[in-house]
Design a protein around this motif. Structure first.
Motif, PDB file in Angstrom:
ATOM      1  N   ARG A 104     -30.819 -27.603  54.199  1.00  0.00           N
ATOM      2  CA  ARG A 104     -29.976 -26.408  54.069  1.00  0.00           C
ATOM      3  C   ARG A 104     -30.585 -25.172  54.728  1.00  0.00           C
ATOM      4  NH1 ARG A 104     -25.543 -26.480  50.561  1.00  0.00           N
ATOM      5  NH2 ARG A 104     -25.554 -24.376  49.763  1.00  0.00           N
ATOM      6  N   GLY A 122     -19.277 -27.264  52.204  1.00  0.00           N
ATOM      7  CA  GLY A 122     -20.460 -26.476  52.514  1.00  0.00           C
ATOM      8  C   GLY A 122     -21.257 -26.113  51.267  1.00  0.00           C
ATOM      9  N   SER A 128     -20.495 -27.877  48.046  1.00  0.00           N
ATOM     10  CA  SER A 128     -20.564 -28.976  47.071  1.00  0.00           C
ATOM     11  C   SER A 128     -21.490 -30.101  47.503  1.00  0.00           C
ATOM     12  CB  SER A 128     -19.169 -29.543  46.824  1.00  0.00           C
ATOM     13  OG  SER A 128     -18.671 -30.172  47.987  1.00  0.00           O
ATOM     14  N   PHE A 129     -21.747 -30.233  48.807  1.00  0.00           N
ATOM     15  CA  PHE A 129     -22.536 -31.373  49.257  1.00  0.00           C
ATOM     16  C   PHE A 129     -23.961 -31.357  48.725  1.00  0.00           C
ATOM     17  CE2 PHE A 129     -20.553 -33.635  53.125  1.00  0.00           C
ATOM     18  CZ  PHE A 129     -19.401 -33.817  52.405  1.00  0.00           C
ATOM     19  N   ALA A 130     -24.442 -30.178  48.372  1.00  0.00           N
ATOM     20  CA  ALA A 130     -25.822 -30.107  47.909  1.00  0.00           C
ATOM     21  C   ALA A 130     -25.975 -30.601  46.472  1.00  0.00           C
ATOM     22  CB  ALA A 130     -26.340 -28.677  48.027  1.00  0.00           C
ATOM     23  N   ARG A 131     -24.843 -30.706  45.715  1.00  0.00           N
ATOM     24  CA  ARG A 131     -24.927 -31.206  44.327  1.00  0.00           C
ATOM     25  C   ARG A 131     -24.833 -32.726  44.338  1.00  0.00           C
ATOM     26  NH1 ARG A 131     -23.050 -25.996  42.101  1.00  0.00           N
ATOM     27  NH2 ARG A 131     -23.792 -24.784  43.865  1.00  0.00           N
ATOM     28  N   PRO A 132     -25.425 -33.358  43.323  1.00  0.00           N
ATOM     29  CA  PRO A 132     -25.487 -34.822  43.302  1.00  0.00           C
ATOM     30  C   PRO A 132     -24.161 -35.564  43.555  1.00  0.00           C
ATOM     31  CG  PRO A 132     -26.922 -33.964  41.641  1.00  0.00           C
ATOM     32  CD  PRO A 132     -26.251 -32.765  42.266  1.00  0.00           C
ATOM     33  N   GLY A 177     -21.584 -34.568  45.017  1.00  0.00           N
ATOM     34  CA  GLY A 177     -20.990 -34.149  46.285  1.00  0.00           C
ATOM     35  C   GLY A 177     -19.644 -33.487  46.156  1.00  0.00           C
TER      36      GLY A 177
END
Lengths: 259, 270
Positions: A73, A97, A99-103, A105
């Motif tokens: 990121r 952009g 939500s992808f960083a949370r498990p 997705g």
């Protein structure tokens, strides 16, 4: 210490050197254009900045952090093509952009609603709110790239990397995209690296223009030396150094004269 | 005008589509007529009207002994085997194909292995399956799975590898983990490919199903065909063949429709 620090970077593919002795210091908020002939290693350098590849020697640090091993990121990217997800609508692409960083997705319930509202704000800002529910394949090339840039910025990267982002666009759309990019930059103060083969574009958008080329050349073995940064132009004020204004408040915004 | 630039109109198109079907039907009718003229009791090429009568009987009248309408029971049994076989194959192909396409470790481990396994002729291992799983349902489902899974895995692995690398890198820069990339970027893009892969695999799946049923079964479309073959009951065989063709065609059409309905983003493009 500078924001982006490139120290003595070498990159070789097998026995073939691509880059050698690349050193660079870039301050936060600078827009760096990277130009050069094809095969000069400018795209390799961008991949190194992106951490898609790791250099064979040397290190690249952002804000003094450890050199990265894989893209993350910290670095946002927009490629010439395939930078948005074709199976998601324009709004979902923006939400991705975040939500992808949370498990899992993706967001659920109230978080989803909130993320969609934020995405709609972003779409308003980048002028795509009228196509929020459409799939990227139905958008024009310029709109797709605008979406790709918006999506990259939603993740709040430390540096934004652009790999010939406007290379596939027609000249008129390209000019619009220049304005769009400069406007976004003014708002966010983002540090940007842009690879381009269009010199004019490089000088127009960049604060600095780096030229990659080979400093040594063996006519019998053209592949035996790698490229490095041969010129580092100050491209503010349309690249004319002696017009650099001395008034401090004008220096704050390098685009006053070029606007 | 060059031949490659000549296109049939609407009416001509419809006629051309029907032409080969009509040609086959006509050939059959003439051949049947000739044989029946020579020997009215001929069983090899029964008259179309006779086939129609038989079809009507098969679809509506129960078996004399059990009272069950055998064609429907056969259809149900065969479709169940097919569904289990294709279902298991699809699921394992999806998981393994994605793993091979995404993970270098899985690729190294399974790629060559699956390349070799897909060269094993499935019918050659049918006796082994019968020995291991007995003559019940398991062996038939297993034959379908063994027959179509390796090809489907290779297909889906290749499709996964075809996803532009830029897209994966972009997802990485948005902070996505491997799992998120698999579930949110790769899986949705691979599902339409899975459906086309299933459509291609349905042909071989029917082949293996009928082969397994022909050898050992008590019920099933393939079993019935090979059973009545002993009595030269061409009318029954032809009815079953046309019925199987119709089923396969409907499945293919339904999958195509499903793909278009489920994945609207695949169609629209400027």
């Amino acid at each position: 210490m500078s924001f982006v620090q490139v120290r003595n970077v070498f990159q070789t593919y097998g026995a073939r050197p691509i880059l050698e002795r690349v050193n660079l210091d870039v301050d936060e908020g600078e827009f760096v254009s990277i130009v050069g002939a094809s095969g000069c290693g400018k795209s390799t350098f961008l991949r190194l900045l992106l951490a898609q590849e790791t250099p064979s020697r040397g290190a690249i640090r952002i804000d003094g952090n450890q050199p990265a091993e894989e893209p993350g990121r910290e670095r946002g990217v927009v490629f010439q093509r395939y930078s948005v997800f074709p199976h998601m609508t324009v709004r979902e692409n923006i939400v991705a952009g975040e939500s992808f960083a949370r498990p899992p997705g993706r967001f659920f319930g109230a978080a989803r609603k909130a993320a969609q509202a934020r995405a709609d704000e972003t779409l308003d800002r980048i002028g795509l709110s009228h196509v929020a529910g459409a799939y990227p394949a139905t958008l024009s090339g310029g709109m797709q790239q605008r979406l790709a840039i918006g999506q990259a910025l939603v993740a709040r990267p430390r540096i934004l990397l652009l790999d010939e982002p406007f290379g596939a666009l027609d000249p008129g759309t390209r000019l619009h995209m220049h304005d769009f990019l400069m406007e976004l930059r003014r708002q966010t103060g983002m540090t940007v690296f842009m690879v381009t083969h269009d010199l004019e574009e490089g000088f127009k958008l960049g604060d600095r223009v780096l030229v990659f080329d080979k400093t040594r050349w063996d006519p019998d073995y053209p592949d035996s030396y790698g490229a490095t940064i041969t010129y580092d132009f100050d491209a503010r004020n349309n690249g004319i150094p002696f017009q650099t204004p001395t008034t401090p408040d004008l220096l704050e915004d390098p685009h006053v004269l070029s606007a | 005008m060059r031949l490659i630039n000549r296109k049939p109109g609407r009416a001509a198109s419809a006629a051309l589509v029907l032409l080969p079907f009509a040609a086959v039907a006509l050939t059959y009718v003439i051949a049947s007529d000739i044989r029946l003229a020579a020997n009215p009791a001929d069983k090899l090429l029964p008259a179309p009207s006779h086939i129609l009568e038989t079809a009507q009987r098969l679809f509506t009248e129960g078996d004399k002994r059990s009272g069950r309408i055998l064609l429907w029971h056969d259809t149900l049994a065969s479709l169940r085997r097919l569904a289990f076989g294709v279902g298991i194959a699809s699921l394992s192909a999806l998981v393994l194909g994605m793993a091979i396409g995404l993970l270098p470790y899985a690729r190294r481990t399974f790629n060559s292995f699956i390349g070799v396994v897909s060269m094993v002729p499935p019918l050659a291992v049918l006796p082994i399956l019968f020995i291991i799983f007995g003559l019940g349902e398991t062996a038939k489902v297993a034959l379908i799975v063994v027959g179509i899974t390796p090809v489907m895995i290779r297909d889906l692995a290749n499709r996964t590898l075809e996803i532009p690398h830029e897209m994966i890198v972009k997802a990485e820069t948005l902070g996505a983990s491997s799992l998120v990339i698999a579930l949110r970027v790769v899986l949705p893009q691979i599902l339409p490919r899975l459906i086309s892969s299933i459509r291609l695999a349905l042909g071989p799946a029917w082949l293996f199903l009928i082969a397994a049923e022909a050898i050992a079964a008590e019920l099933g479309l393939g079993y019935r065909i090979f059973l009545v073959r002993r009595y030269l009951a061409m009318d029954v065989i032809l009815t079953y063949v046309i019925w199987i063709t119709l089923l396969a065609f409907v499945m293919d059409y339904a999958l195509r429709l499903l793909s278009r309905r489920l994945f609207p983003w695949t169609g629209a493009s400027l």
